[in-house]
Structure formats: structure tokens, C-alpha cells
Write a protein that holds these residues in place. Structure first.
Motif, mmCIF file in Angstrom:
data_model
loop_
_atom_site.group_PDB
_atom_site.id
_atom_site.type_symbol
_atom_site.label_atom_id
_atom_site.label_comp_id
_atom_site.label_asym_id
_atom_site.label_seq_id
_atom_site.Cartn_x
_atom_site.Cartn_y
_atom_site.Cartn_z
ATOM 1 N N GLN A 112 -22.857 58.319 14.637
ATOM 2 C CA GLN A 112 -24.072 57.496 14.635
ATOM 3 C C GLN A 112 -25.263 58.440 14.490
ATOM 4 O O GLN A 112 -25.394 59.384 15.269
ATOM 5 N N LYS A 133 -29.107 54.374 12.063
ATOM 6 C CA LYS A 133 -29.971 53.390 12.708
ATOM 7 C C LYS A 133 -31.402 53.904 12.655
ATOM 8 O O LYS A 133 -31.714 54.945 13.259
ATOM 9 N N ASP A 158 -31.534 55.473 22.306
ATOM 10 C CA ASP A 158 -30.982 55.522 20.952
ATOM 11 C C ASP A 158 -30.743 56.955 20.493
ATOM 12 O O ASP A 158 -29.744 57.240 19.827
#
Length: 183
Positions: free
Chosen positions: A5, A37, A65
Motif C-alpha cells: 500500500q 491511496k 494512513d
């Protein structure tokens, strides 16, 4: 196959930002094991040390995040020969309080696009100086100072043929960098 990610920080808030468009096209060059993201830095308040003990939700979300990511991709324009203030604000929020930086150890890639002939070269150099202090191993080569010009994108908004080989190579090096440094 591992999943990676990647937190994407675009240093521009403009709805039709050329760097946001570039980020969208660039991440399509990554392998399937990588997901991206884009983090919202536009809702962050101005950094104020008085608020560190009780940060706003937008600040907590940014830090969460980043902590959840295996790497960070910075895609930034150049404002007045440096990084945009909104990007510096996000960096400051996620690096504080002292000793609790969300950035520490996260492998980083730095790239950007600009209408100028040297792309966002000076902004990238300033950002690299900051990232070194934040203990982020940052991909050094190849450097990519991309000029926004005819042919950068194809009709579908993907990286165009004239730039695809170089930018695919850049993405390949970034992917290897993340794999090498992700904890």
C-alpha cells in the motif's frame, strides 16, 4: 505475492491539478501488487504546536494512513522555486510531536510535473532535504523532472508513448526501492 500500500501525497489542491493528473497516470504503471491511496492534505489546519496533544481528525487520519503504508509517493509542483506550502504543512503535521513521526523509515519516491523545462527540479531537491531529516530513504536515481507538454498523455489519460519507457523505468525503480526498504 506481497501487497504494498503506497500513500500518495500530491502537493497541489487545485481540482484540475496537473500533478494530480500525473499521479493518476503514473500509478497505472505500477504492478498489480501495488495499490495507491491519494491522501487528503487540503483539509488539514495550519500546523500549530499548541494542537499536538489533541489533533483534529484530519491530522489523525493523515498519520494513520501514512503509518499503514509501506511507502510514500510525493508528486509535487514547484511554487516559487520550492515546495507548496500545503505540502510542507502536511509534512509538519505528520512529523509531530517530536519522536512520533509517521514518516520515519518509510521509503519515498519524489516526482512532479511542471510546464517549465526543468519540471519541478528545485521543489524536488528541497523536498529531498526535508525527507532526509525525516529519516525517509528516498529514491535518488533516476531523477525525473517532467515537463508538461504535448504527448505526455494519450487520449485515455495514460502516460503517452513519448514518455512511457522512461516513466515505466522510474516506476520500476520505485517499486524495487519500496520492496528493498519496506519493513
Amino acid at each position: 505475492m506481497n501487497q504494498y500500500q503506497i500513500a500518495v501525497i500530491v502537493g497541489s489542491l487545485r481540482r484540475d491539478s496537473m500533478n494530480r493528473k500525473f499521479a493518476d497516470a503514473l500509478i497505472r504503471l505500477a504492478p498489480a501488487e501495488f495499490s495507491f491511496k491519494q491522501l487528503d492534505i487540503g483539509t488539514l489546519p495550519l500546523y500549530n504546536q499548541d494542537n499536538e496533544a489533541n489533533p483534529m481528525e484530519a491530522v489523525r487520519q493523515l498519520k494513520d494512513d501514512i503509518k499503514a503504508a509501506q511507502g510514500v509517493l510525493f508528486v509535487t509542483p514547484e511554487y516559487n522555486r520550492s515546495i507548496p506550502g500545503v505540502l510542507k504543512n502536511a509534512i509538519d503535521h505528520a512529523s509531530r510531536p517530536y519522536g512520533q513521526s509517521a514518516w520515519a523509515g518509510k521509503p519515498a519516491g519524489v516526482i512532479g510535473v511542471s510546464p517549465g523545462a526543468i519540471g519541478s527540479a528545485l521543489a524536488q531537491q528541497h523536498l529531498r532535504n526535508i525527507l532526509a531529516y525525516l529519516n525517509m530513504p528516498t529514491l535518488g536515481q533516476p531523477e525525473a523532472f517532467v515537463q508538461a507538454k504535448e504527448g505526455l498523455y494519450d487520449d485515455a489519460g495514460n502516460i503517452g508513448e513519448a514518455s512511457k519507457k522512461f516513466l515505466q523505468g522510474w516506476m520500476g525503480r520505485y517499486v524495487d526501492w519500496v520492496k528493498q526498504h519496506a519493513a
